[in-house]
Design an enzyme around this catalytic site. Structure first.
Site, PDB file in Angstrom:
ATOM      1  N   ARG A 138       0.837  -1.200   0.000  1.00 54.68           N
ATOM      2  CA  ARG A 138       0.000   0.000   0.000  1.00 54.68           C
ATOM      3  C   ARG A 138       0.875   1.255   0.000  1.00 54.68           C
ATOM      4  O   ARG A 138       0.583   2.235  -0.701  1.00 54.68           O
ATOM      5  CB  ARG A 138      -0.877  -0.053   1.262  1.00 54.68           C
ATOM      6  CG  ARG A 138      -2.105   0.781   1.220  1.00 54.68           C
ATOM      7  CD  ARG A 138      -2.948   0.576   2.469  1.00 54.68           C
ATOM      8  NE  ARG A 138      -3.756  -0.627   2.473  1.00 54.68           N
ATOM      9  CZ  ARG A 138      -4.837  -0.827   1.735  1.00 54.68           C
ATOM     10  NH1 ARG A 138      -5.253   0.105   0.902  1.00 54.68           N
ATOM     11  NH2 ARG A 138      -5.523  -1.938   1.812  1.00 54.68           N
TER      12      ARG A 138
ATOM     13  N   HIS B 156     -19.204  10.246   0.230  1.00 51.87           N
ATOM     14  CA  HIS B 156     -19.562   8.933   0.767  1.00 51.87           C
ATOM     15  C   HIS B 156     -21.077   8.792   0.702  1.00 51.87           C
ATOM     16  O   HIS B 156     -21.805   9.717   1.103  1.00 51.87           O
ATOM     17  CB  HIS B 156     -19.075   8.812   2.222  1.00 51.87           C
ATOM     18  CG  HIS B 156     -19.380   7.472   2.807  1.00 51.87           C
ATOM     19  ND1 HIS B 156     -18.664   6.341   2.480  1.00 51.87           N
ATOM     20  CD2 HIS B 156     -20.339   7.068   3.673  1.00 51.87           C
ATOM     21  CE1 HIS B 156     -19.175   5.306   3.122  1.00 51.87           C
ATOM     22  NE2 HIS B 156     -20.185   5.717   3.855  1.00 51.87           N
TER      23      HIS B 156
HETATM   24  C1  GRF Z   1     -20.659   6.865  -5.363  1.00 56.34           C
HETATM   25  O1  GRF Z   1     -21.832   6.354  -4.794  1.00 56.34           O
HETATM   26  C2  GRF Z   1     -19.793   7.519  -4.321  1.00 56.34           C
HETATM   27  O2  GRF Z   1     -20.517   8.101  -3.295  1.00 56.34           O
HETATM   28  C3  GRF Z   1     -19.029   6.333  -3.782  1.00 56.34           C
HETATM   29  O3  GRF Z   1     -18.782   5.513  -4.879  1.00 56.34           O
HETATM   30  C4  GRF Z   1     -19.762   5.756  -5.890  1.00 56.34           C
HETATM   31  C5  GRF Z   1     -19.013   6.165  -7.121  1.00 56.34           C
HETATM   32  O4  GRF Z   1     -19.847   6.357  -8.218  1.00 56.34           O
HETATM   33  N1  GRF Z   1     -17.861   6.781  -3.083  1.00 56.34           N
HETATM   34  P1  GRF Z   1     -19.263   7.075  -9.519  1.00 56.34           P
HETATM   35  O5  GRF Z   1     -18.004   6.306  -9.930  1.00 56.34           O
HETATM   36  O6  GRF Z   1     -18.962   8.490  -9.152  1.00 56.34           O
HETATM   37  O7  GRF Z   1     -20.337   6.935 -10.541  1.00 56.34           O
END
Ligand code: GRF
Length: 203
Positions: free
Chosen positions: A65, A109
């Site tokens: 990582r 999130h």
């Molecule tokens: C979204 O729901 C975001 O909140 C989460 O992962 C998803 C990504 O979707 N962290 P995208 O790739 O932006 O369409």
């Protein structure tokens, strides 16, 4: 002009929403690059079609990582970012990496934090029987899905909701609040004090 670097792992619909808002609203900012940890992230196609430089730093090419994060940091910093935007970037980040971008890295999130950190947030919300669910934009700190919150949007949970219907309703709101929060950052409206974000609405 502020430089924004966006990190994605998949479809990149939030990245798209940010790119479109930046163009349509003529932000004093440019999307300097879209970087993915997966070569097959479909969002890279949209970025390239919009003339945005793209890069792939594949985590599978690194033994640890720490080595991956160091390589990623080098590529990001090559674009001189004022802000790093995590948009569906599915990696847990090292403390060193997070510290390097302290106060200049945002995440979205899909839950009303502090509820439901981690994965499968929509299933968690349905299992918990909450009446409302949503999304949160927050500054990134070492603790996963924590950090000073910039914006939240709530949606109702309906009786016949599935993970698919609920996540689609939340995603619509993500596409509203993430560009808005990033615009606030670019316009210099955000300050962090005692772990809380203040938004200057007088500008
Ligand atoms: C979204 O729901 C975001 O909140 C989460 O992962 C998803 C990504 O979707 N962290 P995208 O790739 O932006 O369409």
């Amino acid at each position: 002009m502020k430089n924004i670097v966006i990190l994605i792992s998949g479809r990149g619909s939030n990245m798209e929403a940010v790119v479109r808002a930046a163009q349509a609203e003529r932000w004093p900012a440019r999307i300097a690059a879209v970087i993915s940890n997966r070569a097959d992230a479909s969002g890279l196609v949209f970025a390239a079609e919009h003339g945005i430089p793209t890069a792939i730093v594949a985590n599978k090419d690194y033994a640890s990582r720490a080595e991956f994060d160091a390589a990623l940091q080098t590529v990001i910093d090559g674009f001189a970012p004022d802000l790093v935007v995590l948009a569906g970037f599915m990696r847990i980040l090292t403390e060193q990496f997070v510290a390097h971008y302290a106060g200049r890295m945002l995440n979205i999130h899909p839950s009303l934090l502090p509820l439901f950190p981690g994965l499968a947030t929509h299933a968690q919300a349905l299992a918990a029987g909450v009446a409302e669910h949503g999304a949160t934009v927050h500054f990134v700190t070492a603790e996963l899905d924590h950090g000073p919150m910039v914006a939240q949007a709530a949606v109702p949970v309906l009786p016949d909701d599935t993970v698919e219907t609920l996540s689609a309703r939340v995603l619509q709101q993500e596409h509203v609040i993430y560009p808005r929060a990033i615009r606030w950052f670019v316009e210099g409206r955000l300050t962090i004090a005692q772990g809380a974000v203040h938004v200057d609405h007088t500008k």
